[in-house]
Design an enzyme around this catalytic site. Structure first.
Site, short mmCIF file in Angstrom:
data_model
loop_
_atom_site.label_atom_id
_atom_site.label_comp_id
_atom_site.label_asym_id
_atom_site.label_seq_id
_atom_site.Cartn_x
_atom_site.Cartn_y
_atom_site.Cartn_z
N GLY A 12 0.85 -1.20 0.00
CA GLY A 12 0.00 0.00 0.00
C GLY A 12 0.88 1.23 0.00
NE ARG A 16 -5.17 6.87 4.42
CZ ARG A 16 -6.01 5.88 4.76
NH1 ARG A 16 -7.12 6.17 5.38
NH2 ARG A 16 -5.71 4.63 4.48
CE LYS A 23 -0.49 2.51 6.65
NZ LYS A 23 -1.94 2.81 6.56
C1 UD1 Z 1 -8.91 -0.82 6.34
C2 UD1 Z 1 -10.25 -1.48 6.01
C3 UD1 Z 1 -11.33 -0.87 6.91
C4 UD1 Z 1 -10.95 -1.09 8.37
C5 UD1 Z 1 -9.57 -0.52 8.68
C6 UD1 Z 1 -9.13 -0.93 10.04
C7 UD1 Z 1 -10.11 -1.93 3.62
C8 UD1 Z 1 -10.52 -1.50 2.26
N1 UD1 Z 1 -10.58 -1.19 4.63
O1 UD1 Z 1 -9.02 0.55 6.02
O2 UD1 Z 1 -12.57 -1.53 6.65
O3 UD1 Z 1 -11.91 -0.47 9.20
O4 UD1 Z 1 -8.59 -1.04 7.73
O5 UD1 Z 1 -7.92 -0.30 10.37
O6 UD1 Z 1 -9.44 -2.94 3.78
N2 UD1 Z 1 -2.36 -2.51 2.07
C9 UD1 Z 1 -1.70 -3.33 1.19
N3 UD1 Z 1 -1.94 -3.19 -0.15
C10 UD1 Z 1 -2.82 -2.29 -0.64
C11 UD1 Z 1 -3.51 -1.45 0.28
C12 UD1 Z 1 -3.26 -1.59 1.62
O7 UD1 Z 1 -0.89 -4.17 1.59
O8 UD1 Z 1 -2.98 -2.21 -1.87
C13 UD1 Z 1 -2.07 -2.64 3.53
C14 UD1 Z 1 -1.61 -1.36 4.19
O9 UD1 Z 1 -0.21 -1.29 4.26
C15 UD1 Z 1 -2.21 -1.45 5.59
C16 UD1 Z 1 -3.40 -2.36 5.40
O10 UD1 Z 1 -3.26 -2.98 4.16
O11 UD1 Z 1 -1.31 -2.02 6.50
C17 UD1 Z 1 -4.72 -1.57 5.46
O12 UD1 Z 1 -4.74 -0.61 4.46
P1 UD1 Z 1 -5.23 0.88 4.71
O13 UD1 Z 1 -5.12 1.62 3.44
O14 UD1 Z 1 -4.58 1.43 5.89
O15 UD1 Z 1 -6.78 0.62 5.00
P2 UD1 Z 1 -7.77 1.55 5.83
O16 UD1 Z 1 -8.24 2.64 4.96
O17 UD1 Z 1 -7.22 1.89 7.13
CA CA Z 2 -5.25 1.67 8.06
#
Ligand code: UD1
Ligand code: CA
Length: 460
Positions: A12, A16, A23
């Protein structure tokens, strides 16, 4: 029992955070955020941990705790649903439980993960999600339940209706899935029209439409599911962690005068009856023995302190060892590879670099000791300088036991001052000094009688 496969989402963009580093590698109490999730799931003894990352080069295994890790690369950050699918080719022939964890939620505890796993196995459901009730659910996906109280969906905040946003039950970002059965459902997740990402929680509504059950397990506290999306949340989570860590130290017998202004990495160990005053920073692999005193505004990193060491205010200590009963500061600086012997004293405005100071030796004021080996019971006068650098190379100074060095002495290295020798104040020493001899290397004083009076007359 079926097999257990933990998978941490650590790719990801982390948009933000507005950062050039991933991150999940931002540090919390001296360790990358990701380490805490790894540590929590390690307690469940998986044979290895899978990590979805965008780029393996920034992930150093030793920094992540040397547990068996397998990296899976997600080349494009297309969302959490897409991230989990990157593990499909590795796991689709396995049977068991896939536990998916957000890598940005470091307060998660082993107890909760254990509860989630147990609940999932007991329910027989294809999916179980960890949920929590948050007073302020802003930013989290909201759990939508049907009239029978069963989970129908989880809706991301940006896609939620105003009434759905009122819902305080959130999706915590920790899940158990039955494999291989879950993979075909994950493949059905579509890109969100707003964000163009594949949202993992969308699989819940897909499962429901197919008549599958989605089980849930509540986190034991709302705090432990806090996710970090920006630097403000990073600081807030670190504060909670610090509070907990310092409380633990205090329970183990360390006095922390003001926990609100004391900054100790979770990698640091401190012995019983040590007193830590306000505004102290202890970092990295620092070990502090029992009955020490660390006074205000001092910073100690990667250093080892024996018992009863006193660090007075405003001292900066890096990668050094300080033995029993030594006293450092105020305003002292120990640079890397300094070894201060038992009962030795390093006083104000003294800088020590890559030097050994023997038992009971003293350098109490305004001194530079670099590349020096100093024996026992040596007295180093104020303003002593070991001139260790000739512009090209560093040279060593050896000062043997019982030497007395008068104030304002320069010692031009390489050089040895033998046992029991005396150096007269103001000397510039350029040659070896034999044992028990006095060395003076300065011009003799000349007194010109009545010179001042004569000059005054001349002016008139
Ligand atoms: C996510 C959840 C949300 C939940 C919240 C809890 C999704 C779409 N939403 O939101 O329902 O309430 O976590 O904290 O899952 N990541 C990847 N690859 C990607 C995108 C993200 O590995 O393509 C990883 C990020 O590094 C992170 C985790 O997945 O550690 C969560 O991603 P993040 O973008 O932070 O999701 P939130 O918007 O917080
Ligand atoms: Ca998150």
């Amino acid at each position: 029992m079926d097999d257990f496969y933990p998978l941490i989402l650590a790719a990801g963009k982390g948009v933000r955070m507005r950062s050039d580093i991933p991150k999940v590698l931002h540090p919390l109490l001296g360790k990358p955020m990701l380490c805490y999730v790894i540590e929590a799931v390690r307690a469940l003894h998986p044979s290895k941990i899978y990590l979805v990352v965008s780029d393996q080069s920034s992930m150093r295994k030793e920094e992540l705790g040397n547990y068996p890790l397998e990296f899976i690369i997600q080349t494009e950050p297309l969302g959490t649903g897409h991230a989990v699918l990157q593990a499909r080719h590795l796991l689709q022939d396995r049977e068991g439980v896939l536990m998916v964890m957000n890598g940005d939620s470091p307060l998660i505890t082993p107890q909760t993960l254990r509860g989630l796993l147990r609940s999932h196995r007991k329910s027989g459901a294809i999916a179980t999600t960890l949920t929590a009730m948050l007073d302020d659910p802003t930013g989290y996906g909201r759990i939508i339940r049907g009239s029978d109280n069963r989970i129908e969906a989880s809706v991301e905040e940006r896609e939620a209706t105003p009434s759905q946003r009122q819902n305080k039950e959130v999706n915590a970002g920790f899940y158990c899935f039955k494999i291989p059965h879950i993979f075909p459902y994950l493949a059905k997740i579509e890109r969100s029209p707003h964000h163009k990402e594949y949202y993992l929680p969308d699989v819940f509504s897909i499962l429901r439409k197919e008549g599958e059950e989605v089980n849930s397990f509540p986190a034991s506290s709302p705090q432990e599911v806090l996710g970090i999306n920006n630097r403000y949340q990073l600081a807030m989570v670190e504060r909670l962690m610090r509070e907990e860590f310092l409380k633990n130290l205090m329970m183990k017998g360390v006095t922390i005068v003001d926990p609100h202004s004391t900054y100790i990495d979770s990698t640091v160990k401190v012995g019983k009856d040590t007193v830590i005053h306000p505004q102290v920073v202890l970092q990295g692999y620092t070990r502090i023995g029992p009955r020490c005193q660390i006074h205000s505004f001092s910073k100690i990193s990667h250093s080892w302190l024996g018992q009863e060491v006193i660090i007075l205010s405003n001292s900066v200590i890096e990668s050094s060892r300080i033995r029993k009963g030594a006293r450092i500061g105020p305003f002292a600086r120990l640079r890397p590879e300094s070894l201060i012997g038992p009962q030795a004293k390093i006083g104000n405005f003294v800088e020590v670099k890559k030097s050994v100071v023997g038992r009971g030796s003293k350098a109490n004021h305004l001194t530079y000791l670099g590349d020096a080996i100093i024996g026992k019971k040596v007295n180093i006068g104020a303003g002593t300088i070991t001139c260790n650098y000739d512009g090209k190379k560093k040279w060593q100074t050896i000062i043997e036991d019982g030497v007395f060095i008068g104030s304002n002495t320069e010692i031009i290295a390489p050089l040895t001052i033998r046992k029991g020798a005396y150096i007269g104040a103001g000397s510039t020493i350029t040659k070896e000094v034999p044992p028990h001899s006095l060395a003076i290397a300065r011009d003799r004083q000349v007194n010109i009688k009545k010179w001042v009076l004569r000059n005054r007359k001349g002016k008139k």
